[in-house]
Motif scaffolding. Structure first.
Motif, mmCIF file in Angstrom:
data_model
loop_
_atom_site.group_PDB
_atom_site.id
_atom_site.type_symbol
_atom_site.label_atom_id
_atom_site.label_comp_id
_atom_site.label_asym_id
_atom_site.label_seq_id
_atom_site.Cartn_x
_atom_site.Cartn_y
_atom_site.Cartn_z
ATOM 1 N N ALA A 182 7.107 -7.702 -0.538
ATOM 2 C CA ALA A 182 7.298 -6.934 -1.559
ATOM 3 C C ALA A 182 8.444 -7.321 -2.493
ATOM 4 O O ALA A 182 8.307 -7.452 -3.574
ATOM 5 N N LEU A 204 4.308 1.154 6.406
ATOM 6 C CA LEU A 204 5.102 -0.040 6.616
ATOM 7 C C LEU A 204 5.639 -0.669 7.768
ATOM 8 O O LEU A 204 6.088 0.042 8.644
ATOM 9 N N SER A 234 2.360 -8.201 3.096
ATOM 10 C CA SER A 234 2.889 -8.127 1.623
ATOM 11 C C SER A 234 4.418 -8.725 1.932
ATOM 12 O O SER A 234 4.902 -8.987 2.951
ATOM 13 N N GLY A 238 7.652 4.298 7.129
ATOM 14 C CA GLY A 238 7.995 3.206 8.201
ATOM 15 C C GLY A 238 9.363 3.390 8.740
ATOM 16 O O GLY A 238 10.245 3.992 7.857
ATOM 17 N N ASN A 257 4.869 -5.859 5.889
ATOM 18 C CA ASN A 257 5.792 -6.478 4.834
ATOM 19 C C ASN A 257 6.722 -7.524 5.629
ATOM 20 O O ASN A 257 6.549 -7.646 6.682
ATOM 21 N N LEU A 280 3.946 7.157 2.289
ATOM 22 C CA LEU A 280 4.233 5.983 2.370
ATOM 23 C C LEU A 280 5.411 6.170 3.399
ATOM 24 O O LEU A 280 6.460 6.686 3.096
ATOM 25 N N SER A 285 8.846 -1.816 -1.697
ATOM 26 C CA SER A 285 7.290 -1.656 -1.684
ATOM 27 C C SER A 285 6.953 -0.511 -2.833
ATOM 28 O O SER A 285 5.980 -0.682 -3.755
ATOM 29 N N VAL A 290 -2.671 -4.484 -1.104
ATOM 30 C CA VAL A 290 -2.208 -2.951 -0.764
ATOM 31 C C VAL A 290 -3.021 -2.099 -1.748
ATOM 32 O O VAL A 290 -3.580 -1.364 -1.080
ATOM 33 N N LYS A 345 10.636 -0.152 2.512
ATOM 34 C CA LYS A 345 9.842 0.991 1.698
ATOM 35 C C LYS A 345 10.310 1.243 0.448
ATOM 36 O O LYS A 345 9.370 1.188 -0.512
ATOM 37 N N GLU A 395 7.560 8.994 -0.413
ATOM 38 C CA GLU A 395 8.029 8.165 0.766
ATOM 39 C C GLU A 395 8.938 8.750 1.664
ATOM 40 O O GLU A 395 9.631 9.892 1.227
ATOM 41 N N VAL A 448 0.699 -1.910 6.422
ATOM 42 C CA VAL A 448 1.334 -2.938 5.357
ATOM 43 C C VAL A 448 2.312 -3.773 6.459
ATOM 44 O O VAL A 448 3.262 -3.083 6.846
#
Lengths: 333, 333
Positions: free
Chosen positions: B240, B177, B238, B64, B203, B62, B73, B249, B70, B156, B201
């Motif tokens: 989050a 993201l 999303s 971004g 977000n 994950l 999420s 997701v 992040k 992450e 995603v």
């Protein structure tokens, strides 16, 4: 296009290319940077030919998250150095695009202002093909621009990740651009940018939140411990798209350069700039050596040694350290 | 703190630590990740003990830019996997902070929601000390979490630079993201994220500009060439921090997992997941081998070989390729 231009664009005749680059031929410079980018077998020859003409240019790193105004700022800095009568090279390095030729797009859309100025070289590069990665390729490209007579080389990178930190470590002076609302002080610490910045530029300083960003960064700098004589990062504001604050950025860089070249206590004429450049050269030599070793590893047993070991590791039949040991014994190191 | 707890926090007794981790002792897991992070000499022993218990967890990356949400999420995804009854490990990797222990701050401020859930392991790590860098350290840490019984490991990372791309390549499925106003489609291409994302995603989808971001990304994906049977990156929205869109997701990730494990034509039972994991293991083994070679280079002639050559390179007396050649001949490769 003339036959001569075509031949330079494709040439791998190093003496001709280096001679042409030293005379200011932009196509020869572009061709040499391409050879660097593609890790061409003639590169050692290029490096040997350029070595005597290198080591004097001022190398400036410029980084920051997407959207903070790096291209506009670079554009204005180029203008400012040109106003001082200096020849400027710009290397726009894209460490985050190892797969595509993202650099090509970059070349087209940026810095058309200086397209007709023969004292400015602008070149994008990505890491495609270079085994040592950008840590090895970028200094070679800087050497090409130095060899072509640039007094100043600006290395612009996208983002503030580890690759950018590595590239920033290639510069004498590193500028980190910020913009209001792009992230708070904790994000700056997370990104590791406090450690690499010699000068912070709060760009888009006419926007809401600019004062807060300025204060946050000053606060973070204030928290850092530094001994006597250590450099305290400068913070300046700019609005690059209106050409405001560029003089302040230049002044902060000049101040840093003075600091870099002050005599060190007991250093017998050595200064911080020498220290930085030697560290840089060490990283560069190491990256080239590791690139060569990586190539040898990749070629072991006709390229089958690594995939075979990897399949056993993926299946849980071998641990990766044992696999690496086996690989190195095959290399007979 | 009990004596036992203290001893586990400092232990380098691999059989005890691995046994405790396999029984779900959080302190033992934390200790093993620390050993990985610091490139402890016992690491090969750790890897050998864990190898038989690895290879089955679902690994999700994950990434971004800072500020896209992040942590929030990840928090929600952990909740969703827990609701499915799965044990979840989270590795928050900070590739951009090679100098400071930025990870420590991260551990304190994040994901307190799951602090008391014994089915969740949360660990930050930076690359400090690990010679092979995060490309070598992260998969070892994933193995630790797998060994501790995690069904899902979420990696992450901060940012979208080359280091993040490398780390993303360690995952079975990579989520990228985005948030409205954080950058346009050109920036996405620049950052190379199109190539690494299996699921995008968007977000903060309740904010202005979310539709534009969604459309931009769909447009960029549409431009990409892909053959029959290739994965087309999914795009979901999303919010989050209101726990909205998390089901979408999860559904997109499930769909990708189905694709990963579909039988390949003529593959005799092999599938894309195997292919990815073998490529990952190859990168891991290579990184360990190169880390060992780098250590040997650093130790040549009592650590003086590289600095001596570097000083000559910095002075323009030697070119870096010739220096690397000399270094390798000293290594007697």
């Amino acid at each position: 296009m003339s036959t001569q231009a075509t031949s330079i664009r494709r040439s791998r005749d190093v003496p001709t290319l280096v001679a042409a680059a030293r005379e200011g031929d932009h196509r020869a410079v572009a061709r040499l940077v391409s050879l660097v980018e593609n890790d061409d077998p003639v590169l050692p020859e290029v490096a040997a030919a350029l070595a005597p003409h290198t080591g004097s240019a001022q190398v400036i790193g410029l980084t920051g998250s997407p959207g903070v105004g790096k291209s506009t700022s670079t554009n204005e800095l180029v203008r400012a150095f040109r106003a001082r009568g200096q020849r400027v090279g710009v290397l726009a390095v894209d460490p985050s695009s190892p797969f595509t030729g993202g650099a090509i797009l970059g070349d087209r859309v940026r810095m058309q202002d200086h397209a007709t100025d023969s004292g400015v070289y602008i070149r994008s590069m990505s890491s495609r093909g270079h085994l040592g990665g950008l840590a090895a390729a970028t200094p070679q490209a800087v050497r090409v621009l130095e060899g072509a007579g640039c007094d100043v080389v600006l290395i612009e990178t996208v983002g503030v990740g580890q690759a950018e930190v590595e590239i920033a470590s290639l510069a004498d002076t590193t500028l980190v651009l910020l913009a209001p609302g792009m992230g708070d002080a904790i994000q700056a610490v997370k990104a590791g940018i406090l450690e690499i910045a010699d000068v912070f530029v709060v760009n888009k300083a006419d926007r809401d939140g600019a004062d807060a960003t300025y204060r946050d960064i000053q606060g973070m700098i204030g928290l850092g411990e530094r001994g006597p004589g250590e450099w305290r990062p400068q913070v300046v504001r700019s609005v690059a798209n209106r050409a405001e604050g560029i003089d302040d950025v230049m002044a902060a860089m000049d101040k840093h350069r003075e600091w870099l070249t002050r005599p060190l206590p007991g250093g017998a004429g050595a200064h911080e700039l020498t220290r930085r450049r030697e560290a840089r050269a060490a990283a560069e030599v190491e990256a080239i050596a590791l690139g060569a070793l990586r190539a040898r590893i990749g070629n072991l047993r006709g390229g089958e040694a690594l995939p075979t070991l990897a399949a056993r590791v993926a299946a849980g039949k071998l641990d990766p350290y044992a696999a690496a040991k086996e690989l190195l014994s095959t290399l007979e190191v």
